[in-house]
Design a protein around this motif. Structure first.
Motif, PDB file in Angstrom:
ATOM      1  N   UNK A   1       0.606  -1.216  -0.130  1.00 47.82           N
ATOM      2  CA  UNK A   1       0.027   0.255   0.093  1.00 47.82           C
ATOM      3  C   UNK A   1       0.921   1.307   0.460  1.00 47.82           C
ATOM      4  N   UNK A   2       2.004   0.848   0.957  1.00 46.83           N
ATOM      5  CA  UNK A   2       3.134   2.005   0.608  1.00 46.83           C
ATOM      6  C   UNK A   2       3.576   2.768  -0.764  1.00 46.83           C
ATOM      7  N   UNK A   3       3.459   2.005  -1.491  1.00 39.62           N
ATOM      8  CA  UNK A   3       4.182   2.117  -3.254  1.00 39.62           C
ATOM      9  C   UNK A   3       2.716   2.735  -3.697  1.00 39.62           C
ATOM     10  N   UNK A   4       1.303   2.023  -3.909  1.00 31.64           N
ATOM     11  CA  UNK A   4       0.448   2.504  -4.331  1.00 31.64           C
ATOM     12  C   UNK A   4       0.046   3.815  -3.898  1.00 31.64           C
ATOM     13  N   UNK A   5      -0.206   4.425  -2.011  1.00 29.67           N
ATOM     14  CA  UNK A   5      -0.174   5.518  -1.882  1.00 29.67           C
ATOM     15  C   UNK A   5       0.869   6.973  -2.862  1.00 29.67           C
ATOM     16  N   UNK A   6       2.194   6.693  -2.820  1.00 25.78           N
ATOM     17  CA  UNK A   6       3.168   7.362  -3.644  1.00 25.78           C
ATOM     18  C   UNK A   6       2.179   7.608  -4.973  1.00 25.78           C
ATOM     19  N   UNK A   7       2.610   5.979  -5.913  1.00 25.05           N
ATOM     20  CA  UNK A   7       1.800   6.260  -6.968  1.00 25.05           C
ATOM     21  C   UNK A   7       0.699   7.386  -7.527  1.00 25.05           C
ATOM     22  N   UNK A   8      -0.389   6.974  -6.074  1.00 25.03           N
ATOM     23  CA  UNK A   8      -1.850   8.179  -6.083  1.00 25.03           C
ATOM     24  C   UNK A   8      -1.596   9.560  -6.645  1.00 25.03           C
ATOM     25  N   UNK A   9      -0.359   9.977  -5.381  1.00 29.48           N
ATOM     26  CA  UNK A   9      -0.070  11.297  -5.250  1.00 29.48           C
ATOM     27  C   UNK A   9       0.054  11.646  -6.472  1.00 29.48           C
ATOM     28  N   UNK A  10       1.213  10.972  -6.597  1.00 29.49           N
ATOM     29  CA  UNK A  10       2.480  11.336  -7.707  1.00 29.49           C
ATOM     30  C   UNK A  10       1.843  11.242  -9.234  1.00 29.49           C
ATOM     31  N   UNK A  11       0.820  11.037  -9.175  1.00 27.22           N
ATOM     32  CA  UNK A  11       0.098  10.780 -10.122  1.00 27.22           C
ATOM     33  C   UNK A  11      -1.117  11.502 -10.372  1.00 27.22           C
ATOM     34  N   UNK A  12      -1.372  11.959  -9.714  1.00 30.89           N
ATOM     35  CA  UNK A  12      -1.579  13.569  -9.607  1.00 30.89           C
ATOM     36  C   UNK A  12      -1.026  14.127  -9.476  1.00 30.89           C
ATOM     37  N   UNK A  13      -0.037  14.585 -10.246  1.00 34.55           N
ATOM     38  CA  UNK A  13       0.967  15.787  -9.908  1.00 34.55           C
ATOM     39  C   UNK A  13       0.951  16.718 -11.512  1.00 34.55           C
ATOM     40  N   UNK A  14       0.142  15.721 -12.616  1.00 38.99           N
ATOM     41  CA  UNK A  14       0.452  15.197 -13.757  1.00 38.99           C
ATOM     42  C   UNK A  14       1.523  16.102 -14.436  1.00 38.99           C
ATOM     43  N   UNK A  15       2.670  14.647 -14.118  1.00 38.53           N
ATOM     44  CA  UNK A  15       3.707  15.204 -14.871  1.00 38.53           C
ATOM     45  C   UNK A  15       4.193  13.506 -14.597  1.00 38.53           C
ATOM     46  N   UNK A  16       4.178  12.558 -16.546  1.00 36.63           N
ATOM     47  CA  UNK A  16       4.292  11.793 -17.093  1.00 36.63           C
ATOM     48  C   UNK A  16       5.571  11.355 -16.136  1.00 36.63           C
ATOM     49  N   UNK A  17       6.858  11.942 -16.570  1.00 34.34           N
ATOM     50  CA  UNK A  17       8.202  11.989 -16.425  1.00 34.34           C
ATOM     51  C   UNK A  17       8.138  11.684 -14.550  1.00 34.34           C
ATOM     52  N   UNK A  18       7.312  12.513 -13.817  1.00 39.95           N
ATOM     53  CA  UNK A  18       7.734  12.039 -12.127  1.00 39.95           C
ATOM     54  C   UNK A  18       7.020  10.722 -11.706  1.00 39.95           C
ATOM     55  N   UNK A  19       5.547  10.142 -12.698  1.00 39.47           N
ATOM     56  CA  UNK A  19       4.871   8.816 -12.379  1.00 39.47           C
ATOM     57  C   UNK A  19       6.052   8.168 -12.934  1.00 39.47           C
ATOM     58  N   UNK A  20       6.899   8.174 -14.119  1.00 37.96           N
ATOM     59  CA  UNK A  20       7.522   6.849 -14.105  1.00 37.96           C
ATOM     60  C   UNK A  20       9.152   6.792 -13.612  1.00 37.96           C
TER      61      UNK A  20
END
Length: 239
Positions: free
Chosen positions: A19-38
């Motif tokens: 869940x730790x990684x999933x929560x980080x992915x959820x909020x980083x995805x809300x940044x709108x930056x594909x490079x940050x998410x990748x």
């Protein structure tokens, strides 16, 4: 029934771990930056690989604690837990230094050298590595509790620090403007709090076992002392 009482909290604790990684992915995805998410995804993969390669100590701790506990040897339980934590601390410190100092080297496991996502991945991994030592110590404490057949305490701690991570993520990512580094820092802080909770709970568990041991010793000594008083005959004492 006894197996289920031990197994179900353990299963839930293991399910909470990703869940730790999933929560980080959820909020980083809300940044709108594909490079940050990748970059965050690649850094998480590199971190998890390095963690599980070196996380040998927790695997060995649980059966050793269980064996000592089955014998009723509380001193061996405490010694095993203490030695395991020292070894895990040394390994975790080395892992932290390596990941903080050379994050790009470890990211080569999952990213090519010229990948556009390498910069945000290195930034995330450097801050995420600050939680390497606490995470390894927490896993060792979890193994010790598992050896004592106490899986409810680790579940409560896991739920708390995962909830804390979910609260800290938006604050550090958006409120403080740290971006992908804020997600990593939130996770490291939450894991550090979880580590302190684990160590405190394990310490209390050790104190309880010492108290039980001393109580049994006092009762046994009192029994022997009273039974020897009656003309050499061993008679059951009256309490």
């Amino acid at each position: 029934k006894e197996i289920a009482a031990v197994a179900l909290p353990a299963m839930l604790s293991l399910a909470v771990f990703p869940v730790v990684g999933m929560v980080d992915t959820f909020f980083v995805g809300r940044m709108g930056s594909a490079l940050s998410l990748a970059g965050q995804g690649a850094a998480n993969a590199a971190f998890n690989f390095c963690f599980f390669v070196l996380a040998v100590v927790p695997t060995l701790t649980a059966p050793r604690v269980a064996r000592a506990s089955a014998r009723g040897d509380n001193e061996a339980v405490r010694t095993t837990a203490r030695e395991s934590l020292w070894i895990a601390g040394a390994v975790g410190l080395c892992g932290t230094i390596a990941l903080v100092g050379w994050p790009r080297y470890f990211l080569k496991l999952v990213l090519p050298a010229n990948a556009p996502a390498l910069a945000p991945a290195a930034r995330y991994l450097r801050y995420r590595a600050l939680g390497y030592l606490p995470a390894l110590l927490s896993s060792t404490c979890f193994a010790a509790f598992r050896g004592l057949l106490d899986t409810a305490t680790p579940l409560r701690i896991s739920l708390f620090y995962n909830a804390l991570n979910a609260v800290l993520d938006p604050i550090l990512i958006f409120g403080c403007g740290l971006g992908v580094a804020g997600a990593a820092l939130a996770t490291a802080l939450a894991e550090s709090v979880g580590c302190l909770m684990y160590l405190e709970a394990l310490s209390k568990s050790a104190h309880r076992s010492i108290s039980r041991c001393l109580t049994r010793t006092r009762l046994t000594d009192g029994f022997a002392h009273r039974s020897k008083r009656i003309g050499g005959r061993r008679v059951l004492p009256t309490f």
